[in-house]
Design an enzyme around this catalytic site. Sequence first.
Site, PDB file in Angstrom:
ATOM      1  N   HIS B   7      55.490  72.081  51.038  1.00 26.66           N
ATOM      2  CA  HIS B   7      55.706  73.440  50.533  1.00 26.66           C
ATOM      3  C   HIS B   7      55.973  74.401  51.668  1.00 26.66           C
ATOM      4  CE1 HIS B   7      51.236  73.503  51.200  1.00 26.66           C
ATOM      5  NE2 HIS B   7      51.493  74.709  51.641  1.00 26.66           N
ATOM      6  N   HIS B  79      53.675  79.892  56.419  1.00 27.56           N
ATOM      7  CA  HIS B  79      53.624  78.563  57.053  1.00 27.56           C
ATOM      8  C   HIS B  79      54.500  77.563  56.315  1.00 27.56           C
ATOM      9  CE1 HIS B  79      50.163  77.949  54.146  1.00 27.56           C
ATOM     10  NE2 HIS B  79      50.664  76.729  54.072  1.00 27.56           N
ATOM     11  N   GLU B 130      51.283  73.355  58.676  1.00 27.56           N
ATOM     12  CA  GLU B 130      50.196  72.648  58.003  1.00 27.56           C
ATOM     13  C   GLU B 130      50.624  71.196  57.833  1.00 27.56           C
ATOM     14  OE1 GLU B 130      49.353  74.013  53.992  1.00 27.56           O
ATOM     15  OE2 GLU B 130      47.459  72.895  53.900  1.00 27.56           O
TER      16      GLU B 130
END
Lengths: 135, 135
Positions: B7, B79, B130
Amino acid sequence: MLTRVNHIALAVPHLATAIARYRDSLGAKVSAAQPLPEHGVTVAFVTVGDTKIELLEPLLEASPIASFLARSPDGGMHHICYEVTDIIAARDQLTAAGARVIGNGTPRIGAHGNSVMFLHPKDFFGTLIELEEVN
Amino acid sequence: MLTRVNHIALAVPHLATAIARYRDSLGAKVSAAQPLPEHGVTVAFVTVGDTKIELLEPLLEASPIASFLARSPDGGMHHICYEVTDIIAARDQLTAAGARVIGNGTPRIGAHGNSVMFLHPKDFFGTLIELEEVN
């Protein structure tokens, strides 16, 4: 309207260093650097699954990436590019909804040879959105 | 190491407005807002092809999204989350290459119930990364 994420573009202050970091630390597949003088950038493509991450370094002082790096010298996330099947229909739907297209409203030819346009980040909560017509 | 983009997370100052904009202007499929108190955010998921865009609004004043919005009140790109198959092997490879993991180095459980960790944006040209373990 949006069919897939085409790429995520990251501004970097030094492309060769970024290519090495993505390749050597993250083990990613990274293309060679490609200068795109008509867009004012040098780009390298990081392939992750079926998405591309574009690492962008300014090629000219007038590059939009240069002004981004003047504000964020370390670099950072620059834009997300979504694919649409009909960029004129997308533009008309967006402007009817009150969103602003950057420039004169006529799509231009992007780095991949397709029609592209950018939407004003003020209308999308600080995120710069590129639309690219892919059929 | 990186198998796919899971994502892209965007910080927004007002989630309900952002949900409506992505749904009505961009014609995207957007989930209902979901509070995640353990992560200090309320999230909505925009599905674009097989990628998710996460719209994040701070749930608590101590939220990392609140400090991001203090610097960028309009919101912005927060992010990118990449999937890895073995997060411990990824951590060890990254730290051996000199990259810094945020926190104590022990993965925690992310919003999707999988092990996650964040890499320091200073080591990746201003982009917060991430990693999420997905098998």
